[in-house]
Design a protein around this motif. Structure first.
Motif, PDB file in Angstrom:
ATOM      1  N   UNK A 111       0.842  -1.204   0.000  1.00  0.00           N
ATOM      2  CA  UNK A 111       0.000   0.000   0.000  1.00  0.00           C
ATOM      3  C   UNK A 111       0.874   1.251   0.000  1.00  0.00           C
ATOM      4  N   UNK A 112       1.905   1.249   0.852  1.00  0.00           N
ATOM      5  CA  UNK A 112       2.798   2.412   0.937  1.00  0.00           C
ATOM      6  C   UNK A 112       3.507   2.670  -0.386  1.00  0.00           C
ATOM      7  N   UNK A 113       3.975   1.601  -1.031  1.00  0.00           N
ATOM      8  CA  UNK A 113       4.624   1.756  -2.349  1.00  0.00           C
ATOM      9  C   UNK A 113       3.647   2.382  -3.347  1.00  0.00           C
ATOM     10  N   UNK A 114       2.431   1.874  -3.347  1.00  0.00           N
ATOM     11  CA  UNK A 114       1.420   2.388  -4.274  1.00  0.00           C
ATOM     12  C   UNK A 114       1.085   3.838  -3.965  1.00  0.00           C
ATOM     13  N   UNK A 115       0.948   4.163  -2.691  1.00  0.00           N
ATOM     14  CA  UNK A 115       0.644   5.548  -2.304  1.00  0.00           C
ATOM     15  C   UNK A 115       1.764   6.488  -2.721  1.00  0.00           C
ATOM     16  N   UNK A 116       2.999   6.036  -2.645  1.00  0.00           N
ATOM     17  CA  UNK A 116       4.125   6.859  -3.089  1.00  0.00           C
ATOM     18  C   UNK A 116       4.054   7.125  -4.580  1.00  0.00           C
ATOM     19  N   UNK A 117       3.523   6.178  -5.354  1.00  0.00           N
ATOM     20  CA  UNK A 117       3.335   6.400  -6.791  1.00  0.00           C
ATOM     21  C   UNK A 117       2.338   7.522  -7.039  1.00  0.00           C
ATOM     22  N   UNK A 118       1.275   7.550  -6.238  1.00  0.00           N
ATOM     23  CA  UNK A 118       0.282   8.613  -6.410  1.00  0.00           C
ATOM     24  C   UNK A 118       0.900   9.968  -6.103  1.00  0.00           C
ATOM     25  N   UNK A 119       1.735   9.994  -5.088  1.00  0.00           N
ATOM     26  CA  UNK A 119       2.351  11.251  -4.667  1.00  0.00           C
ATOM     27  C   UNK A 119       3.484  11.695  -5.588  1.00  0.00           C
ATOM     28  N   UNK A 120       3.963  10.780  -6.442  1.00  0.00           N
ATOM     29  CA  UNK A 120       5.072  11.125  -7.327  1.00  0.00           C
ATOM     30  C   UNK A 120       4.581  11.904  -8.542  1.00  0.00           C
ATOM     31  N   UNK A 121       5.513  12.426  -9.276  1.00  0.00           N
ATOM     32  CA  UNK A 121       5.174  13.199 -10.477  1.00  0.00           C
ATOM     33  C   UNK A 121       4.700  12.312 -11.615  1.00  0.00           C
ATOM     34  N   UNK A 122       4.792  10.978 -11.452  1.00  0.00           N
ATOM     35  CA  UNK A 122       4.398  10.062 -12.518  1.00  0.00           C
ATOM     36  C   UNK A 122       2.898  10.072 -12.791  1.00  0.00           C
ATOM     37  N   UNK A 123       2.113  10.459 -11.802  1.00  0.00           N
ATOM     38  CA  UNK A 123       0.668  10.540 -11.996  1.00  0.00           C
ATOM     39  C   UNK A 123       0.347  11.985 -12.333  1.00  0.00           C
ATOM     40  N   UNK A 124      -0.303  12.236 -13.458  1.00  0.00           N
ATOM     41  CA  UNK A 124      -0.610  13.617 -13.835  1.00  0.00           C
ATOM     42  C   UNK A 124      -1.397  14.328 -12.743  1.00  0.00           C
ATOM     43  N   UNK A 125      -1.031  15.556 -12.483  1.00  0.00           N
ATOM     44  CA  UNK A 125      -1.710  16.348 -11.470  1.00  0.00           C
ATOM     45  C   UNK A 125      -2.898  17.066 -12.080  1.00  0.00           C
ATOM     46  N   UNK A 126      -3.689  17.628 -11.242  1.00  0.00           N
ATOM     47  CA  UNK A 126      -4.899  18.325 -11.671  1.00  0.00           C
ATOM     48  C   UNK A 126      -6.015  17.921 -10.737  1.00  0.00           C
TER      49      UNK A 126
END
Length: 150
Positions: free
Chosen positions: A131-146
């Motif tokens: 879960x923590x690894x996945x949450x870090x992906x959301x917080x990273x720049x890899x997921x488009x913001x908006x």
């Protein structure tokens, strides 16, 4: 192939739907799974308790129940019921925002569908790490913001 968010007698307060969908797809792809159709159904404690009793013979409150509808290995099709009330209460207890706890629960269901379990202490520890690894992906720049609010 889509991810849908529904509400059953309660407001989910879900934000950044597009980002969430992209993130969920990315996490699944990282586990070698592809998203087919996922229905997230947000509901009350009472609604989810009745599902828990009827289908799992559990008379306890829970934050999530995942029904795997997949017919092919590697493709995720599911109905995922989430108690918005449990999310709110757990966020308060854990000192997290509602959105942070919501993301953890959303991805928890996906990780189950990818084969992760959480019955034993070792499995629970492993699930939390995933879960923590996945949450870090959301917080990273890899997921488009908006912000795409409801």
């Amino acid at each position: 192939m889509a991810i849908h968010f529904f509400e059953e007698d309660i407001r989910s307060e879900i934000q950044q739907k597009r980002n969430l969908k992209n993130w969920i797809k990315k996490v699944a792809a990282g586990k070698s799974f592809r998203i087919g159709n996922i229905n997230y159904i947000f509901c009350t404690d009472e609604y989810l308790l009745e599902i828990n009793k009827a289908y799992l013979n559990h008379d306890t409150l829970t934050d999530i129940i995942t029904f795997d509808q997949s017919e092919r290995f590697g493709e995720i099709d599911a109905d995922i019921y989430i108690s918005a009330e449990r999310i709110r209460e757990n966020a308060d207890i854990l000192g997290k925002t509602y959105q942070e706890e919501l993301r953890r629960v959303l991805i928890h269901g996906i990780l189950h569908l990818c084969g992760h379990r959480d019955k034993s202490p070792a499995e629970k520890k492993s699930m939390r790490e995933e879960e923590d690894k996945a949450l870090n992906l959301f917080d990273s720049a890899d997921v488009p913001r908006g912000t795409l609010k409801k």
